[in-house]
Enzyme design. Sequence first.
Site, PDB file in Angstrom:
ATOM      1  N   ASP A  37       0.822  -1.210   0.000  1.00 52.51           N
ATOM      2  CA  ASP A  37       0.000   0.000   0.000  1.00 52.51           C
ATOM      3  C   ASP A  37       0.863   1.269   0.000  1.00 52.51           C
ATOM      4  O   ASP A  37       0.421   2.340   0.399  1.00 52.51           O
ATOM      5  CB  ASP A  37      -0.949  -0.011   1.211  1.00 52.51           C
ATOM      6  CG  ASP A  37      -0.191  -0.204   2.509  1.00 52.51           C
ATOM      7  OD1 ASP A  37       1.045  -0.438   2.450  1.00 52.51           O
ATOM      8  OD2 ASP A  37      -0.819  -0.118   3.579  1.00 52.51           O
ATOM      9  N   HIS A 243      23.177  11.203 -18.574  1.00 54.83           N
ATOM     10  CA  HIS A 243      22.117  11.192 -17.558  1.00 54.83           C
ATOM     11  C   HIS A 243      22.531  10.357 -16.347  1.00 54.83           C
ATOM     12  O   HIS A 243      21.753   9.570 -15.818  1.00 54.83           O
ATOM     13  CB  HIS A 243      20.781  10.717 -18.157  1.00 54.83           C
ATOM     14  CG  HIS A 243      20.099  11.759 -18.983  1.00 54.83           C
ATOM     15  ND1 HIS A 243      18.982  11.513 -19.730  1.00 54.83           N
ATOM     16  CD2 HIS A 243      20.375  13.075 -19.185  1.00 54.83           C
ATOM     17  CE1 HIS A 243      18.602  12.638 -20.357  1.00 54.83           C
ATOM     18  NE2 HIS A 243      19.437  13.581 -20.038  1.00 54.83           N
ATOM     19  N   ASP A 260      23.997  18.883 -12.730  1.00 52.68           N
ATOM     20  CA  ASP A 260      22.854  19.234 -13.578  1.00 52.68           C
ATOM     21  C   ASP A 260      21.621  19.008 -12.710  1.00 52.68           C
ATOM     22  O   ASP A 260      21.230  17.863 -12.455  1.00 52.68           O
ATOM     23  CB  ASP A 260      22.840  18.341 -14.831  1.00 52.68           C
ATOM     24  CG  ASP A 260      21.711  18.673 -15.802  1.00 52.68           C
ATOM     25  OD1 ASP A 260      20.771  19.391 -15.413  1.00 52.68           O
ATOM     26  OD2 ASP A 260      21.775  18.180 -16.948  1.00 52.68           O
ATOM     27  N   ASP A 271      16.404  24.090 -15.031  1.00 53.89           N
ATOM     28  CA  ASP A 271      17.314  23.055 -15.548  1.00 53.89           C
ATOM     29  C   ASP A 271      18.685  23.719 -15.733  1.00 53.89           C
ATOM     30  O   ASP A 271      18.908  24.399 -16.731  1.00 53.89           O
ATOM     31  CB  ASP A 271      16.755  22.524 -16.879  1.00 53.89           C
ATOM     32  CG  ASP A 271      17.581  21.374 -17.440  1.00 53.89           C
ATOM     33  OD1 ASP A 271      18.518  20.907 -16.763  1.00 53.89           O
ATOM     34  OD2 ASP A 271      17.280  20.939 -18.575  1.00 53.89           O
ATOM     35  N   HIS A 350      24.985  15.450 -27.875  1.00 51.12           N
ATOM     36  CA  HIS A 350      23.562  15.761 -27.636  1.00 51.12           C
ATOM     37  C   HIS A 350      23.167  17.075 -28.306  1.00 51.12           C
ATOM     38  O   HIS A 350      23.961  17.684 -29.022  1.00 51.12           O
ATOM     39  CB  HIS A 350      23.259  15.791 -26.129  1.00 51.12           C
ATOM     40  CG  HIS A 350      24.114  16.754 -25.342  1.00 51.12           C
ATOM     41  ND1 HIS A 350      23.921  18.101 -25.362  1.00 51.12           N
ATOM     42  CD2 HIS A 350      25.160  16.537 -24.508  1.00 51.12           C
ATOM     43  CE1 HIS A 350      24.798  18.687 -24.566  1.00 51.12           C
ATOM     44  NE2 HIS A 350      25.581  17.759 -24.048  1.00 51.12           N
ATOM     45  N   HIS A 354      16.347  22.374 -25.248  1.00 48.17           N
ATOM     46  CA  HIS A 354      14.968  21.871 -25.380  1.00 48.17           C
ATOM     47  C   HIS A 354      14.031  22.867 -24.726  1.00 48.17           C
ATOM     48  O   HIS A 354      14.450  23.695 -23.908  1.00 48.17           O
ATOM     49  CB  HIS A 354      14.852  20.497 -24.698  1.00 48.17           C
ATOM     50  CG  HIS A 354      15.447  20.481 -23.311  1.00 48.17           C
ATOM     51  ND1 HIS A 354      14.748  20.902 -22.213  1.00 48.17           N
ATOM     52  CD2 HIS A 354      16.692  20.143 -22.858  1.00 48.17           C
ATOM     53  CE1 HIS A 354      15.524  20.789 -21.136  1.00 48.17           C
ATOM     54  NE2 HIS A 354      16.716  20.358 -21.497  1.00 48.17           N
ATOM     55  N   HIS A 361      11.652  18.464 -20.152  1.00 44.04           N
ATOM     56  CA  HIS A 361      11.648  18.428 -21.614  1.00 44.04           C
ATOM     57  C   HIS A 361      10.206  18.726 -22.002  1.00 44.04           C
ATOM     58  O   HIS A 361       9.372  17.827 -22.085  1.00 44.04           O
ATOM     59  CB  HIS A 361      12.126  17.065 -22.142  1.00 44.04           C
ATOM     60  CG  HIS A 361      13.545  16.768 -21.740  1.00 44.04           C
ATOM     61  ND1 HIS A 361      14.085  15.523 -21.714  1.00 44.04           N
ATOM     62  CD2 HIS A 361      14.545  17.602 -21.356  1.00 44.04           C
ATOM     63  CE1 HIS A 361      15.352  15.590 -21.320  1.00 44.04           C
ATOM     64  NE2 HIS A 361      15.644  16.840 -21.092  1.00 44.04           N
ATOM     65  N   GLU A 386      22.604  24.460 -23.691  1.00 43.53           N
ATOM     66  CA  GLU A 386      23.459  23.572 -22.899  1.00 43.53           C
ATOM     67  C   GLU A 386      24.499  22.802 -23.719  1.00 43.53           C
ATOM     68  O   GLU A 386      24.457  21.567 -23.778  1.00 43.53           O
ATOM     69  CB  GLU A 386      22.592  22.595 -22.113  1.00 43.53           C
ATOM     70  CG  GLU A 386      21.519  21.864 -22.917  1.00 43.53           C
ATOM     71  CD  GLU A 386      20.752  20.850 -22.071  1.00 43.53           C
ATOM     72  OE1 GLU A 386      21.396  20.022 -21.396  1.00 43.53           O
ATOM     73  OE2 GLU A 386      19.511  20.902 -22.080  1.00 43.53           O
ATOM     74  N   TYR A 390      32.703  16.123 -23.924  1.00 43.83           N
ATOM     75  CA  TYR A 390      32.885  14.947 -23.051  1.00 43.83           C
ATOM     76  C   TYR A 390      33.988  14.089 -23.644  1.00 43.83           C
ATOM     77  O   TYR A 390      33.877  13.647 -24.788  1.00 43.83           O
ATOM     78  CB  TYR A 390      31.584  14.145 -22.954  1.00 43.83           C
ATOM     79  CG  TYR A 390      30.387  15.038 -22.671  1.00 43.83           C
ATOM     80  CD1 TYR A 390      30.004  15.321 -21.358  1.00 43.83           C
ATOM     81  CD2 TYR A 390      29.680  15.625 -23.720  1.00 43.83           C
ATOM     82  CE1 TYR A 390      28.931  16.163 -21.108  1.00 43.83           C
ATOM     83  CE2 TYR A 390      28.611  16.478 -23.473  1.00 43.83           C
ATOM     84  CZ  TYR A 390      28.238  16.747 -22.172  1.00 43.83           C
ATOM     85  OH  TYR A 390      27.182  17.590 -21.911  1.00 43.83           O
ATOM     86  N   ARG A 404      29.673  20.590 -19.103  1.00 46.45           N
ATOM     87  CA  ARG A 404      28.442  21.112 -19.711  1.00 46.45           C
ATOM     88  C   ARG A 404      28.075  22.386 -18.960  1.00 46.45           C
ATOM     89  O   ARG A 404      28.263  22.452 -17.729  1.00 46.45           O
ATOM     90  CB  ARG A 404      27.303  20.080 -19.623  1.00 46.45           C
ATOM     91  CG  ARG A 404      25.995  20.567 -20.237  1.00 46.45           C
ATOM     92  CD  ARG A 404      24.974  19.446 -20.489  1.00 46.45           C
ATOM     93  NE  ARG A 404      24.486  18.765 -19.308  1.00 46.45           N
ATOM     94  CZ  ARG A 404      24.850  17.543 -18.932  1.00 46.45           C
ATOM     95  NH1 ARG A 404      25.710  16.851 -19.659  1.00 46.45           N
ATOM     96  NH2 ARG A 404      24.363  16.995 -17.831  1.00 46.45           N
ATOM     97  N   GLU A 406      24.770  24.992 -18.696  1.00 41.81           N
ATOM     98  CA  GLU A 406      23.362  25.054 -19.123  1.00 41.81           C
ATOM     99  C   GLU A 406      22.619  26.182 -18.421  1.00 41.81           C
ATOM    100  O   GLU A 406      22.605  26.254 -17.200  1.00 41.81           O
ATOM    101  CB  GLU A 406      22.675  23.712 -18.804  1.00 41.81           C
ATOM    102  CG  GLU A 406      21.189  23.697 -19.121  1.00 41.81           C
ATOM    103  CD  GLU A 406      20.542  22.327 -18.894  1.00 41.81           C
ATOM    104  OE1 GLU A 406      21.036  21.559 -18.045  1.00 41.81           O
ATOM    105  OE2 GLU A 406      19.543  22.046 -19.576  1.00 41.81           O
TER     106      GLU A 406
HETATM  107  N1  GLY Z   1      18.625  17.754 -17.115  1.00 43.43           N
HETATM  108  C1  GLY Z   1      18.273  17.126 -18.319  1.00 43.43           C
HETATM  109  C2  GLY Z   1      18.641  17.923 -19.483  1.00 43.43           C
HETATM  110  O1  GLY Z   1      19.449  18.829 -19.350  1.00 43.43           O
HETATM  111  O2  GLY Z   1      18.127  17.768 -20.544  1.00 43.43           O
HETATM  112 MN    MN Z   2      18.431  20.462 -20.218  1.00 42.08          MN
HETATM  113 MN    MN Z   3      20.028  19.727 -17.503  1.00 39.00          MN
END
Ligand code: GLY
Ligand code: MN
Ligand code: MN
Length: 437
Positions: A37, A243, A260, A271, A350, A354, A361, A386, A390, A404, A406
Site C-alpha cells: 500500500d 544522464h 545538472d 534546468d 547531444h 529543449h 523536456h 546547454e 565529453y 556542460r 546550461e
Molecule cells: N537535465 C536534463 C537535461 O538537461 O536535458
Molecule cells: Mn536540459
Molecule cells: Mn540539464
Amino acid sequence: MSKQANEFKSRRTQFLKQLGKAVAVLPSARPVLRNHDVAFPERQDSSFYYLTGFTELNSYCLFAPSNKYPFQMFVEPKDATKELWEGYIHGPEQARTLFGADRAQASHPDTFFDEAFVEAMCEADALYYRVGQDSKMDERIFELLQRASKKLGRTGRPFWPIHDPLEILGEMRCIKSAAEVELMAEAAQISADAHKLAMKLTKPGTWEYEIEALLFKEFRGHGAQRVGYNSIVATGANACVLHYSSNNEQCQNGDLLLIDAGAEYEYYSADITRTFPVNGQFSKPQREVYEAVLDVQKKCVGAVKPGTTVHALQEMASELLLDHLLRLKVLKGTKKNLLQQNAQKKYYPHGIGHWLGMDVHDAGRYYVGKYDEYRPLKPGMVLTIEPGLYFTLGPARYKGIGVRIEDDVVVTAKGCKVLTSGVPKEVEEVEAACRLS
Ligand code: GLY
Ligand code: MN
Ligand code: MN
C-alpha cells in the site's frame, strides 16, 4: 476569483475555443504503487494541472464546447476513511466552487463519466484523447465510443477521428504567459542559489550524494515542491555519462564536478548545469575545455531571438565546438570535411537544448509541418542552452573531462532573458564561488 484561478480559467477558455466541435478527455496522473500500500510520490499530469490547478489523482476532465456543461470534472468523492489515511479530498462540490467546473461528479463509480462522455460525443465531430498511456482507459474510451455510435443510430458518418490533446495544449504550453515566466524565474532563482552553495561547500572528499542531498534541502527549504528531474552530480569521468544519476562516488582532488539539477516550483522546472573544480582551481586542460564550452554557450545564448530555430542554434554550437576541437588539436583535418562527417559529435553527442516549462523536456513542437521545417522562436518560449564536451575518448590530457554549461532563457521581443544568471559561469567567478568556504 484569485489571479491564479483566473489564469487557469483563461487557459480553459482558449482550449475550449480551439476544440471547436470536438470533445477532449484528460485523465489525471494515476497513483503508482511501489509495493503493497506504499505509493511512489504523486505528481499531477502537467497538462491536467495546466488547465485546472487541481492536484488530486483519480480524476478526469471532460471538455465539450457544445455541451451545456463545457468543462466537467470527475473527482474523488469525499471519503472520511481515505482522508484519515491520505489527506484532504476536495470532492465534487469544491471542484465546482473552487476549481470552476461547470459540473462536477464523482469519478467512481464510472457511470457519471461514462454517461457524460457518451452524451458529449453524440454532439462532437472529433475526440482529443491521448491514446497509449493507460490501456484500461483506452479500452474504456473505445467501448464508450461504440456506445455513442450506437446511440446515434445509422448516421452514415465515419468514426470520430482521435487527436492528441497536445496538438493544442503543447502549443499553448510552449508560449509562456507572464505569470508562468514569474514562476519559472522563481524556480531558476532557487536552483541557482542551490548551485552556488554546492560550489561553496564541495571539496576533495565530498560525496556526490552529499551534494545531491544539499541541493534537495535547498530546493525544498525555499519552497520548491520537488526536483524537476533526478539531480546529476557527477565527478570526474562520471560527467561523461549524460544522464548519470547514481551519485555515489567521492569527489577527488584535481577532478571536476558537473552538477545538472533544477527545482520544480509550483509545477515549473528549472534546468541548470554547472561544472567546477572540486579543489577550487581549474587545471590547464580542464580550463581549456571549460573555456571552449563557455565561449560556445555564451555565443548561443547571444543568438537566441525571435525567428531563429533550435536547429540553427544546434548547427551554430556544433560548428563552434568543432572550431575549438581543431584549435585544441583534438581533431585534425579540414573543417569542411570534419563538419560533413559530424566529427564533433564524438565529443558533443547531444542537442543544444529543449523547451522548458512544466516538464523539463517540455511540450511543444520543434517543427512546423514536416520534420525538416524548423520552428522559429517566438517571444514567451523558454528553452535551455546547454552545449558540452565529453572526453571518454581523445587525447590523454583531456581523458575523463566532461563539461556542460546550461542556462534557461526566455525569448523576448528582441533577444532573450537569462533566467539562471544567478549562478556563476565565468572562470574567475566560478573559482571565486568555490573558494568562499
Ligand atoms: N537535465 C536534463 C537535461 O538537461 O536535458
Ligand atoms: Mn536540459
Ligand atoms: Mn540539464
